[in-house]
Scaffold this motif. Structure first.
Motif, PDB file in Angstrom:
ATOM      1  N   PRO A 184       0.812  -1.218   0.087  1.00 45.21           N
ATOM      2  CA  PRO A 184       0.181  -0.006  -0.008  1.00 45.21           C
ATOM      3  C   PRO A 184       0.835   1.235  -0.141  1.00 45.21           C
ATOM      4  N   LEU A 185       1.853   1.287   0.841  1.00 42.69           N
ATOM      5  CA  LEU A 185       2.802   2.455   0.755  1.00 42.69           C
ATOM      6  C   LEU A 185       3.514   2.602  -0.260  1.00 42.69           C
ATOM      7  N   GLY A 186       4.199   1.455  -1.068  1.00 40.20           N
ATOM      8  CA  GLY A 186       4.660   1.709  -2.048  1.00 40.20           C
ATOM      9  C   GLY A 186       3.868   2.069  -3.482  1.00 40.20           C
ATOM     10  N   VAL A 244       5.884 -15.609  21.665  1.00 45.95           N
ATOM     11  CA  VAL A 244       5.513 -14.533  20.773  1.00 45.95           C
ATOM     12  C   VAL A 244       5.831 -13.143  21.288  1.00 45.95           C
ATOM     13  N   ILE A 245       6.348 -12.208  20.437  1.00 48.51           N
ATOM     14  CA  ILE A 245       6.419 -10.850  20.647  1.00 48.51           C
ATOM     15  C   ILE A 245       6.372  -9.976  19.481  1.00 48.51           C
ATOM     16  N   ASN A 246       5.224  -8.803  20.108  1.00 46.71           N
ATOM     17  CA  ASN A 246       4.812  -7.947  18.873  1.00 46.71           C
ATOM     18  C   ASN A 246       5.980  -7.038  18.586  1.00 46.71           C
ATOM     19  N   ILE A 247       6.072  -6.574  17.387  1.00 50.42           N
ATOM     20  CA  ILE A 247       6.920  -5.660  16.913  1.00 50.42           C
ATOM     21  C   ILE A 247       6.173  -4.704  16.133  1.00 50.42           C
ATOM     22  N   GLY A 248       6.116  -3.665  16.815  1.00 55.62           N
ATOM     23  CA  GLY A 248       5.370  -2.576  15.759  1.00 55.62           C
ATOM     24  C   GLY A 248       5.354  -1.163  16.746  1.00 55.62           C
ATOM     25  N   SER A 249       4.849  -0.045  16.236  1.00 60.33           N
ATOM     26  CA  SER A 249       5.063   1.286  16.782  1.00 60.33           C
ATOM     27  C   SER A 249       4.389   1.495  18.051  1.00 60.33           C
ATOM     28  N   GLY A 250       3.032   0.593  18.132  1.00 59.93           N
ATOM     29  CA  GLY A 250       2.163   0.966  19.179  1.00 59.93           C
ATOM     30  C   GLY A 250       1.034   1.847  18.924  1.00 59.93           C
ATOM     31  N   ARG A 251       1.076   2.400  17.545  1.00 53.72           N
ATOM     32  CA  ARG A 251       0.221   3.520  17.154  1.00 53.72           C
ATOM     33  C   ARG A 251      -0.360   3.189  15.679  1.00 53.72           C
ATOM     34  N   ALA A 252      -1.598   3.137  15.779  1.00 56.72           N
ATOM     35  CA  ALA A 252      -2.341   2.962  14.425  1.00 56.72           C
ATOM     36  C   ALA A 252      -2.534   4.515  13.300  1.00 56.72           C
ATOM     37  N   VAL A 253      -2.094   4.201  12.243  1.00 54.33           N
ATOM     38  CA  VAL A 253      -2.051   5.487  11.482  1.00 54.33           C
ATOM     39  C   VAL A 253      -3.130   5.155  10.213  1.00 54.33           C
ATOM     40  N   ALA A 288      -1.113   9.033   6.246  1.00 51.41           N
ATOM     41  CA  ALA A 288       0.103   8.716   5.662  1.00 51.41           C
ATOM     42  C   ALA A 288       0.327   9.326   4.295  1.00 51.41           C
ATOM     43  N   ALA A 289      -0.793   9.242   3.377  1.00 48.93           N
ATOM     44  CA  ALA A 289      -0.700   9.864   2.103  1.00 48.93           C
ATOM     45  C   ALA A 289      -0.379  11.476   2.250  1.00 48.93           C
TER      46      ALA A 289
END
Length: 319
Positions: free
Chosen positions: A167-169, A218-227, A232-233
């Motif tokens: 999507p970002l690409g 299991v360990i989550n890897i993210g920013s902790g913030r939905a955008v 983003a656009a």
């Protein structure tokens, strides 16, 4: 520390390789299907016995598996995401190397979540598509293997090297084309989804930390913030210097609407368009990243604007 990296040529694997090579204490060996791998081996078709013999010869202390497929039918996804991991687990069980396994998982394993919520590792996985199912099956194989293993569930990676089909690409490519042709407006569809973007270089740091830690599970890897993708656009337009208007052509998933960056079709020729996030995760995902902080000492360092600037830099080079 001897590390065997599987999938070093992939999107995440390339940055993991760079991170590990920057550590003078790491002796890195890359295994993969490409000609530039130190050792050529196809996990989806190779036997556990052959991989065991290689593990016994190299005797790594850590095996990092970044290999896998994100596109294709259920059969292909199962081969590359599930059968391949079964091969790794069986080879490690047979080997005398006693290596720790760091497996790259994916937030698609969780499936849709409640808007406004943060998904923790104890959430019941309900993947909404074959990709998430294949990755969840791989995670269950790792967790049930009895190995010293950790699965890093990576949310939505972003930054340099972002695949053009993501999507970002696609957003960056649509903006590049608009600027190249001098279009004063850009019509974008499917921007309602909200995702937790994490820079791929921060993901590589998490892999490095997991390789050195004793953390399991299991360990989550993210920013902790939905955008929201539409936000983003807007950021991407700012970093790109695009002064045109962004017109959103949005609707519920499955509606008839144009894909990102494509003009609206005539009503007589309307056709279904793939939802920009075909990951089966619905409209919202946000990671609870407290476990990564507490057990790996890891926090994301690179913000989304910097990630988007790097995505744009690569897209702009194609002008």
């Amino acid at each position: 520390m001897r590390v065997l990296l599987i999938g070093a040529n992939g999107y995440i694997g390339r940055f993991v390789a760079d991170r590990l090579l920057a550590d003078p204490a790491v002796q890195l060996t890359a295994l993969g299907r490409g000609d530039d791998a130190d050792v050529r081996f196809d996990l989806a078709s190779g036997s556990p016995g052959a991989l065991t013999r290689f593990l016994d010869a190299v005797h790594p202390g850590v095996v990092v598996n970044c290999a896998g497929a994100t596109r294709g039918g259920a059969r292909e996804l199962t081969r590359h995401n599930t059968v391949a991991v079964a091969t790794v687990c069986e080879a490690l069980r047979r080997s005398g190397c006693g290596a720790r396994l760091v497996q790259i998982g994916c937030s698609a394993e969780y499936g849709p979540s409640q808007p406004g919520s943060s998904t923790a590792e104890d959430a019941v996985p309900r993947p909404g598509g074959p990709y998430g199912v294949s990755k969840l099956a791989a995670t269950e194989l790792v967790l049930g293997s009895g190995l010293d293993a950790v699965v890093l569930r990576v949310f939505s990676p972003a930054g340099p090297g972002t695949p053009a089909g993501s999507p970002l690409g696609r957003l960056a490519e649509a903006m590049r084309r608009a600027m190249q042709s001098g279009d004063g407006e850009l019509k974008l569809g499917g921007l309602g989804a909200q995702r937790d973007f994490v820079d791929v270089r921060d993901v590589a740091r998490a892999v490095h930390a997991a390789s050195l830690s004793a953390a399991q599970g299991v360990i989550n890897i993210g920013s902790g913030r939905a955008v929201r993708l539409r936000d983003a656009a807007a950021v991407l337009a700012r970093v790109a210097g695009y002064g045109g208007a962004l017109h959103e052509l949005d609707g519920p998933p499955g509606a008839l609407r144009p894909a990102i960056g494509h003009p609206r079709p005539d009503s007589d020729h309307a056709h279904p368009v793939a939802y920009p996030y075909p990951d089966g995760c619905g409209s919202w995902q946000q990671a609870d990243v407290r476990t990564a902080r507490d057990r790996l000492g890891w926090r994301p360092r690179i913000g989304l604007e910097e990630s988007l600037a790097d995505i744009w830099m690569e897209a702009a080079c194609r002008i």
